[in-house]
Design a protein around this motif. Structure first.
Motif, PDB file in Angstrom:
ATOM      1  N   LEU A  52       0.838  -1.204   0.000  1.00  0.00           N
ATOM      2  CA  LEU A  52       0.000   0.000   0.000  1.00  0.00           C
ATOM      3  C   LEU A  52       0.875   1.257   0.000  1.00  0.00           C
ATOM      4  CD1 LEU A  52      -2.752   1.380   0.147  1.00  0.00           C
ATOM      5  CD2 LEU A  52      -2.642   1.128   2.644  1.00  0.00           C
ATOM      6  N   LEU A  53       1.941   1.256   0.778  1.00  0.00           N
ATOM      7  CA  LEU A  53       2.860   2.388   0.818  1.00  0.00           C
ATOM      8  C   LEU A  53       3.469   2.626  -0.561  1.00  0.00           C
ATOM      9  CD1 LEU A  53       4.488   4.546   2.340  1.00  0.00           C
ATOM     10  CD2 LEU A  53       6.157   2.753   2.868  1.00  0.00           C
ATOM     11  N   GLN A  54       3.895   1.561  -1.232  1.00  0.00           N
ATOM     12  CA  GLN A  54       4.502   1.689  -2.564  1.00  0.00           C
ATOM     13  C   GLN A  54       3.492   2.217  -3.580  1.00  0.00           C
ATOM     14  OE1 GLN A  54       6.237  -2.107  -3.500  1.00  0.00           O
ATOM     15  NE2 GLN A  54       7.825  -1.902  -1.939  1.00  0.00           N
ATOM     16  N   GLU A  55       2.261   1.719  -3.529  1.00  0.00           N
ATOM     17  CA  GLU A  55       1.230   2.178  -4.455  1.00  0.00           C
ATOM     18  C   GLU A  55       0.894   3.652  -4.209  1.00  0.00           C
ATOM     19  OE1 GLU A  55      -2.044  -0.500  -3.941  1.00  0.00           O
ATOM     20  OE2 GLU A  55      -0.909  -2.213  -4.714  1.00  0.00           O
ATOM     21  N   THR A  56       0.807   4.034  -2.938  1.00  0.00           N
ATOM     22  CA  THR A  56       0.515   5.426  -2.593  1.00  0.00           C
ATOM     23  C   THR A  56       1.633   6.341  -3.069  1.00  0.00           C
ATOM     24  OG1 THR A  56      -0.726   4.688  -0.662  1.00  0.00           O
ATOM     25  CG2 THR A  56      -0.039   6.995  -0.696  1.00  0.00           C
TER      26      THR A  56
END
Length: 69
Positions: A52-56
């Motif tokens: 999720l952090l990478q996608e954000t």
């Protein structure tokens, strides 16, 4: 004379808005680059939180790059 003065004021106002817009764009880019240094490099995500952090991060960088155009 009055039309000339109004034209000069309009140009000055437009120029000031452009300068401010350019400043804001540079500030946003700087902030995005700073934020990039605060998150881990993109690697294979170990868990859903890291994914999720990478996608954000990727979405934020896309948004900033589109605003710079």
């Amino acid at each position: 004379m009055e039309n000339t003065l109004q034209l000069d004021l309009n140009r000055s106002s437009h120029s000031c808005r452009e300068d401010f817009s350019e400043y804001v764009a540079h500030l946003q880019l700087h902030m995005a680059l700073q934020a990039r240094n605060l998150v881990p490099n993109l690697t294979q995500a170990a868990d859903s939180r890291e994914q999720l952090l990478q996608e954000t991060q990727a979405e934020f960088e896309k948004l900033v790059s589109r605003q710079m155009r």
